[in-house]
Design a protein around this motif. Structure first.
Motif, short mmCIF file in Angstrom:
data_model
loop_
_atom_site.label_atom_id
_atom_site.label_comp_id
_atom_site.label_asym_id
_atom_site.label_seq_id
_atom_site.Cartn_x
_atom_site.Cartn_y
_atom_site.Cartn_z
N GLY A 169 0.83 -1.21 0.00
CA GLY A 169 0.00 0.00 0.00
C GLY A 169 0.86 1.26 0.00
N ILE A 170 1.90 1.25 0.83
CA ILE A 170 2.78 2.42 0.91
C ILE A 170 3.49 2.66 -0.43
N ILE A 171 4.01 1.56 -0.99
CA ILE A 171 4.70 1.68 -2.29
C ILE A 171 3.73 2.24 -3.35
N TYR A 172 2.54 1.70 -3.34
CA TYR A 172 1.50 2.11 -4.29
C TYR A 172 1.18 3.59 -4.13
N PHE A 173 1.09 4.01 -2.86
CA PHE A 173 0.78 5.40 -2.54
C PHE A 173 1.82 6.35 -3.15
N MET A 202 3.92 5.69 -5.58
CA MET A 202 3.93 5.62 -7.04
C MET A 202 2.87 6.57 -7.61
N ASN A 203 1.69 6.60 -6.98
CA ASN A 203 0.62 7.48 -7.45
C ASN A 203 0.92 8.94 -7.13
N PHE A 204 1.61 9.18 -6.01
CA PHE A 204 1.95 10.50 -5.52
C PHE A 204 2.80 11.24 -6.55
N LYS A 205 3.75 10.48 -7.15
CA LYS A 205 4.67 11.05 -8.13
C LYS A 205 3.90 11.55 -9.36
N ARG A 206 2.90 10.76 -9.71
CA ARG A 206 2.10 11.13 -10.87
C ARG A 206 1.33 12.36 -10.51
#
Lengths: 337, 156
Positions: B146-150, B152-156
């Motif tokens: 979940g943290i990694i996913y968060f 990854m989306n944050f950068k976008r």
């Protein structure tokens, strides 16, 4: 007084004899090679439906009753009850002692408990504390699995070295004088640890302790395998027994087929669909001694026997903490005169 | 922490012990164990797939998957409580517990085992004794993902 031979072996000059034994086992042991020799074979549901702990307590009481009946004694004739089992706080023996309501010493030596109980009982008689003493030990497959391993119904594949805990209770009445084989010497074991950590390989862990105690007995009494009709370890099973036998060989003591193990004798090897190496547990040595060794001593088929119950002194906690398994073995010599 | 020097005899025994242990320990027959695991594990999956195919006639794909899982858990629970599953596990090893069946079996067997200690301190407290670590690691790893996913989306 006892005479000390070497560092940890003692010889008795007074007349301490085993006058009676009791042995009660469960149904799996009851179809094993010694099936006709036990005093009683009981199913769990026959003696208690509440819990396996209660079953084991009742089984132990039953073995007491058989031993006392055969010697025509009552509880009040026994000066002290000495025994133990595998459960935390040795509850099985304590709860059995609650029913008996006689002087009681609870001891713990894991699967070597029977050896320790015999030695303490012999000391009690030697010192004059008791005229008659009861030594016992007990184990039950289902109570031991719960404490040391996994739930019964969990589908786990056993390791190739795994042993099955014997469901059995055994006891022996020791007496000053009387009729029966004499306890002539014993070696108090010391804790030996060669670094085995696998809980499913206790035979290997205990083999060095057995070898150490047997060697000490041989050396301090200046005997070897030829002097005994039978040398019987407690619960090494096939793997541990092979290791012990090779360790003894490496020290120059070769047996001539008179070296066996209670854990091997109790199950039909390879036929009964259980752990294939053999039995383990505190009840292994005591029930086999009561059912197999003692009657043979009485009818003089055997005249000199060394019983060496072996114990692994770990707990589930120390295993999780990655400690190795410290082991012990106590030897007791029985002789006909 | 040796207080005394190790006696000579024990030293000798120690020096030969590991070799003797090695040659006395029976070898694990990994081939037959793997084969048994493969056959039993595969059969469980085939049975589940057949069931799923049948259920898909009545429900959509996601729902059919859920019902298949429930069926596997239910059958395992029944087989555990009538004392059959431990024999399957003894025979098949990982084959019987890699599918969700192993998880169901560990919970039901613990619940049965600790029934004698009562519903709260026995069944309630110890039911997840075996399965607990699995759940914890599942939660921890999903949290990590979940943290990694968060981010990854944050950068976008």
């Amino acid at each position: 007084m006892a005479i000390k031979l070497g560092s940890q072996t003692y010889k008795f000059d007074s007349d301490i004899r085993v006058i009676s034994t009791g042995s009660v086992v469960g149904p799996v042991e009851g179809i094993g090679p010694l099936r006709n020799l036990y005093d009683d074979i009981v199913r769990d549901e026959d003696i208690s439906s509440d819990s396996f702990e209660k079953v084991e307590t009742n089984m132990l009481l039953l073995s007491y009753r058989h031993a006392m009946e055969k010697a025509a004694l009552s509880e009040n004739d026994i000066d002290i009850f000495i025994g133990g089992d595998l459960l935390n706080q040795i509850v099985v023996t304590a709860f059995a002692a609650r029913e008996i309501a006689r002087p009681y010493w609870g001891i713990y030596g894991a699967c070597a408990t029977f050896g320790e109980a015999l030695q303490v009982a012999a000391c009690a008689i030697e010192s004059g504390i008791a005229q008659k003493a009861m030594a016992s030990s007990s184990s039950h497959f289902s109570t031991a699995e719960r404490q040391y391993r996994t739930p019964l119904e969990q589908g786990v594949q056993p390791s190739v070295t795994a042993q099955r805990t014997v469901t059995g209770s055994g006891c022996a009445i020791l007496s000053k004088g009387g009729v029966g084989p004499k306890i002539t010497a014993f070696t108090i074991g010391k804790v030996v640890d060669f670094g085995v950590k696998d809980l499913a390989d206790m035979g290997s862990a205990m083999a060095p302790a057995a070898a150490d105690t047997i060697l000490t007995m041989f050396e301090s009494t200046r005997t070897n395998f030829d002097d005994y009709d039978l040398v019987l370890t407690g619960d090494l099973a096939t793997v541990g027994h092979a290791i012990a036998s090779k360790l003894l060989e490496s020290e120059g003591y070769q047996h001539s087929g008179n070296f066996s193990d209670c854990g091997i004798l109790v199950y039909e090897h390879g036929k009964q669909h259980i752990a294939d190496t053999g039995g383990s547990g505190a009840g292994s040595a005591s029930s086999v001694f009561g059912a197999y060794v003692f009657p043979k001593l009485l009818n003089r088929e055997l005249n000199k026997v060394m019983l060496v119950p072996t114990g692994a002194l770990m707990s589930p906690v120390t295993t999780y903490q990655k400690e190795s398994i410290p082991s012990i073995a106590h030897a007791v010599v029985f002789e006909n005169d | 922490m040796n207080i005394n020097k190790m006696p000579e005899r024990e030293e000798r025994l120690r020096s030969v012990f590991s070799e003797i242990k090695e040659e006395s320990t029976p070898k694990v027959d990994s081939f037959s164990r793997s084969l048994r695991a493969f056959i039993v594990g595969g059969s469980i999956c085939v049975a589940a797939q057949v069931f799923r195919g049948y259920v898909e006639n009545y429900f959509d794909e996601t729902e059919a998957g859920i019902y298949t899982t429930i069926m596997l858990i239910f059958v395992t629970a029944v087989l555990t409580s009538i004392g059959v599953f431990d024999k399957i596990g003894r025979f098949a090893g990982a084959g019987s517990y890699v599918p969700i069946t192993g998880f169901a079996n560990s919970i039901v067997s613990s619940a049965i085992e600790f029934r004698s200690e009562g519903m709260i301190f026995g069944v309630g407290a110890l039911m997840f004794k075996v399965a607990g670590p699995v759940i914890v690691s599942g939660i921890v790893s999903s949290w990590l993902v979940g943290i990694i996913y968060f981010f990854m989306n944050f950068k976008r």
